[in-house]
Design an enzyme around this catalytic site. Structure first.
Site, short mmCIF file in Angstrom:
data_model
loop_
_atom_site.label_atom_id
_atom_site.label_comp_id
_atom_site.label_asym_id
_atom_site.label_seq_id
_atom_site.Cartn_x
_atom_site.Cartn_y
_atom_site.Cartn_z
N HIS A 138 -2.44 38.43 4.71
CA HIS A 138 -0.90 37.96 5.13
C HIS A 138 -0.44 38.00 4.24
CE1 HIS A 138 -1.86 34.28 7.67
NE2 HIS A 138 -3.04 34.56 6.71
N CYS B 82 2.86 34.45 17.51
CA CYS B 82 2.74 34.78 16.38
C CYS B 82 1.96 35.53 15.69
CB CYS B 82 2.15 32.98 15.81
SG CYS B 82 3.25 32.39 16.74
#
Length: 412
Positions: free
Chosen positions: A65, A363
């Site tokens: 992330h 995604c």
């Protein structure tokens, strides 16, 4: 001269003085423009790292992330150097090339022509994953919507644990402000809000983070919808934010439930939605992020329950299917997004979605991988949600893939 190499996570270059981070005080004292060198970067550091001229880590991968968000912030980042904290000397000037993964001594200018900015318009929808609301207006014209609002970054930038924000009465407000920015920029294009999915280790540095349990493997621990269901007040605050935005007239919103392991979690999330006055599938579309083998092999249950769209998370799927912690140094070489088992599960879900007229969307990191995107188009995926800096490239790749299929008649 190249000092060390790692894995570049984006096209950006940074030059600055090396600043090694060993504790929280080092983070708080960043001046800005420095090349941050740290053993491992976690998402709770992002409120400081956005000021950096570049970030270099010993460990981590391009699917993390932190790497994804720094790319959105246009901060050069190189991960997985192995021993960058040893090789790079405090205070020296280095150049970080996020494209090649090279770190040079002194100032080095990368040569080469700029990439073409020609825009392609394939039949497959090209959406975007957003961590940073402020860039929404810049990318909105080039996409067909938002495949995933990852609201966690907006929470972490406050420096406070969601529970602290909840107790202060600010959690819903923080979510509303961030989501409104994105929904307004993209209206009337669809915007899919993902409920919280924050591993426990990324919450610990925040104010109030001491309530989080110690977990040796947080990516396979307390996260996703299972964590939110354990604290329904936080989940309600998320849904209340969406309810307020619906009342304001934002009719392009949808919500997706992440890291579902069992249909019961999906059902319970919708029940909590009803408690705040939202009628699932009527007031807004509801979908699920299919990221576990258990969700794949019970997908018929989701169809029977009612589901408006599906997003596919190949990184978590590969981690679960191969029993590999994707952040684990000792097993990193076993992490494989294109393992046959992972591709078979992706194909199963896409086929069932197409049979039922349900939109499917990829995604995460896989949506920026040219070979995987090509395979997904051939498999029949409906939409691809990629990172902001990859939109034009993925548009071109998908357009070429579609024309190749039409010309040759080749599919899986």
């Amino acid at each position: 001269m190249i000092i060390i190499r790692g894995i570049g996570t984006g096209p950006y270059i940074g030059v600055g003085q090396v600043r090694k981070i060993e504790n929280d005080d080092d983070l708080r004292n960043l001046k800005g423009g420095e090349i941050v060198v740290v053993s491992t970067a976690s998402r709770d550091m992002l409120s400081y790292l956005h000021r950096a001229g570049g970030v270099v880590t010993d460990y981590g991968g391009i699917t993390s992330h932190v790497a994804i968000v720094l790319r959105e912030m246009k901060v050069p980042c190189i991960v997985g150097t192995g021993n960058g904290t040893e090789k790079l000397k405090e205070g020296t000037i280095v150049t970080v090339d996020g494209n090649t993964g090279n770190i040079y001594q002194g100032f080095m200018e990368r040569e080469g022509k700029h990439k073409s900015s020609t825009v392609y318009y394939p039949a497959t929808n090209i959406k975007v994953n957003l961590n940073v609301p402020e860039i929404a207006r810049k990318v909105a014209p080039w996409t067909d919507g938002v495949g995933s609002i990852r609201i966690e970054n907006s929470i972490i930038r406050t420096g406070k644990h969601p529970q602290v924000l909840l107790e202060e009465g600010k959690l819903t407000e923080v979510i509303v402000e961030s989501v409104r920015t994105i929904a307004e920029a993209f209206h009337p294009k669809p915007v899919w809000f993902r409920t919280f999915d924050i591993p426990t280790d990324e919450l610990k540095r925040l104010d109030g983070g001491s309530i989080e349990p110690d977990e040796k493997n947080p990516l396979l621990g307390l996260r996703g919808i299972h964590k939110d269901i354990q604290n329904t007040k936080i989940l309600k605050a998320e849904f209340e934010a969406l309810s307020l935005l619906i009342d304001e007239g934002y009719d392009n919103l949808a919500v997706k439930i992440p890291l579902i392991r069992d249909i019961s979690e999906y059902v319970e999330a919708k029940n909590i939605m009803r408690q705040v006055g939202i009628r699932p599938h009527r007031d807004l579309p509801v979908g699920a992020s299919i990221e576990t083998p258990s969700a794949v092999f019970t997908f018929d249950n989701f169809i029977e329950e009612g589901i408006d769209f599906v997003t596919l998370g190949m990184s978590d799927m590969a981690m679960s299917a191969l029993a590999v912690d994707r952040r684990g140094v000792n097993v990193a070489k076993l992490f494989n997004l294109t393992h046959t088992s992972v591709l078979m599960m992706m194909e199963m879900v896409i086929d069932k979605c197409n049979q039922q007229g349900i939109e499917s969307c990829i995604c995460g990191h896989a949506s920026s991988d040219q070979a995987i995107v090509w395979w997904l188009v051939r498999t029949g995926i409906t939409s691809i949600s990629t990172n902001p800096d990859q939109i034009l490239k993925i548009r071109k790749i998908v357009d070429i893939a579609e024309k190749t299929i039409i010309r040759t008649g080749f599919t899986l």
